[in-house]
Design an enzyme around this catalytic site. Structure first.
Site, short mmCIF file in Angstrom:
data_model
loop_
_atom_site.label_atom_id
_atom_site.label_comp_id
_atom_site.label_asym_id
_atom_site.label_seq_id
_atom_site.Cartn_x
_atom_site.Cartn_y
_atom_site.Cartn_z
N GLU A 1 7.36 -3.64 -3.96
CA GLU A 1 7.00 -4.64 -4.98
C GLU A 1 8.02 -5.76 -4.99
O GLU A 1 9.22 -5.51 -4.99
CB GLU A 1 6.93 -3.98 -6.36
CG GLU A 1 6.51 -4.94 -7.46
CD GLU A 1 6.47 -4.25 -8.83
OE1 GLU A 1 6.06 -3.08 -8.88
OE2 GLU A 1 6.87 -4.88 -9.81
N GLU B 1 9.22 2.80 -10.77
CA GLU B 1 10.48 2.17 -11.18
C GLU B 1 11.24 3.04 -12.18
O GLU B 1 11.20 2.80 -13.39
CB GLU B 1 10.23 0.77 -11.76
CG GLU B 1 9.83 -0.26 -10.72
CD GLU B 1 9.73 -1.67 -11.28
OE1 GLU B 1 9.72 -1.83 -12.52
OE2 GLU B 1 9.64 -2.63 -10.48
#
Length: 331
Positions: free
Chosen positions: A256, A164
């Site tokens: 995710e 991320e």
């Protein structure tokens, strides 16, 4: 999507290929589909047929290695019927940087455990804070060199090179990808590589941008997909629309997501989650859910204390989110 220090990305299981070559009782996902590849905007099997993988992600292995056991992997592959496990190696927060040899070996142990059960494994380099992937460039090169050397002849792995990214431009993330992908390709030329996107892998939406920056300036490499993350109670129509638009132009893998807020906490929003799942089913976008642990947050699928025991199958050991996502994987 920003998460508090102790929660930031997950254990990813990709399950049941919704394609003409879905795994059967006699054929595991890997044996049925072989070496995956990107064909156009789709993830395809070695016969060139589009597949959708569905599964789970581990929590950080520095905290929840005890939740990834022979018993829990048996349940994931058999009872849950998952196609893939995302193995999340945190870099900071007590992870890889503290003991590279240990965490490389731990990641390999869990990848091997998934592969032995016929599941694919996503090797997740779980950089989170700092959000600039170049901060860990040397570490990433060392980690992916070791992993790609080991798995170069293994059709059951995918490489996720930056979980991320945040607080940096897409051009910086693209530059990082173009440094790491050749490291992997030097050892494992055929594997699919998953590239994180800006603003916690939201295609920039969480920082006021959108997927057009990737469409206009894609990574200079083949056989890659771009990642997207969402948490349904926090990420509403703007995120759903971005995923829909991006997947019309780019190969996308949702490595995710959660049914709760962006911290993996609070009430589950199953209605909004289902909207995302319906879109991903229709467009054959693969996904892994966060997370396969017994963390006290609502986003962890197991009831607290489960990982200290030896019962993994069925719904009795699962929180509400676990019951819901297990059923979606089994469908």
């Amino acid at each position: 999507m920003r998460k508090p220090l102790l929660f930031a990305s997950a254990l990813g299981v990709l399950v049941a290929l919704q394609s003409p070559v879905s795994a059967t009782a006699s054929a595991s996902p890997v044996s049925a589909n072989g070496q995956l590849k990107v064909c156009g905007r789709q993830l395809c099997n070695e016969q060139g047929q589009a597949v959708q993988l569905r599964g789970m992600s581990t929590h950080g292995t520095q905290w929840y290695a005890q939740c990834v056991t022979d018993g829990s992997l048996d349940a994931l592959a058999g009872d849950w019927r998952a196609d893939v496990l995302r193995v999340s190696t945190y870099v900071q927060e007590g992870g890889y940087e503290t003991d590279p040899q240990r965490f490389t070996a731990l990641a390999q142990k869990f990848v091997d455990g998934a592969n032995r059960r016929g599941m694919y494994a996503v090797i997740d380099w779980h950089m989170l804070d700092p959000g600039d992937p170049d901060f860990n460039l040397a570490r990433a090169k060392a980690f992916f060199t070791a992993m790609a050397k080991k798995y170069k002849d293994n059709p059951g792995v995918l490489y996720e090179i930056a979980n991320e990214p945040s607080g940096v431009s897409w051009s910086k993330i693209k530059s990082y990808a173009e440094k790491i992908i050749p490291v992997i390709r030097a050892q494992d030329p055929d594997a699919v590589v998953l590239v994180g996107t800006r603003a916690w892998s939201s295609f920039g939406v969480s920082e006021g941008a959108d997927e057009q920056e990737v469409v206009r300036n894609p990574v200079n490499s083949s056989n890659i997909m771009y990642t997207f993350h969402f948490y349904a109670a926090s990420h509403r129509g703007e995120y759903l629309d971005a995923l829909n638009r991006a997947s019309d132009r780019l190969p996308v893998f949702v490595t995710e997501f959660g049914t709760q807020n962006y911290a993996g906490e609070g009430a589950n929003d199953f209605a909004q989650s289902q909207r995302f799942l319906d879109l991903m089913k229709r467009k054959k976008i693969s996904w892994t859910n966060w997370n396969y642990s017994d963390d006290n947050r609502s986003g962890a699928v197991f009831k607290t204390g489960t990982c200290n025991g030896d019962t993994w199958a069925g719904t009795g050991v699962l929180k509400e989110a676990g019951v819901w996502i297990r059923q979606r994987i089994r469908e």
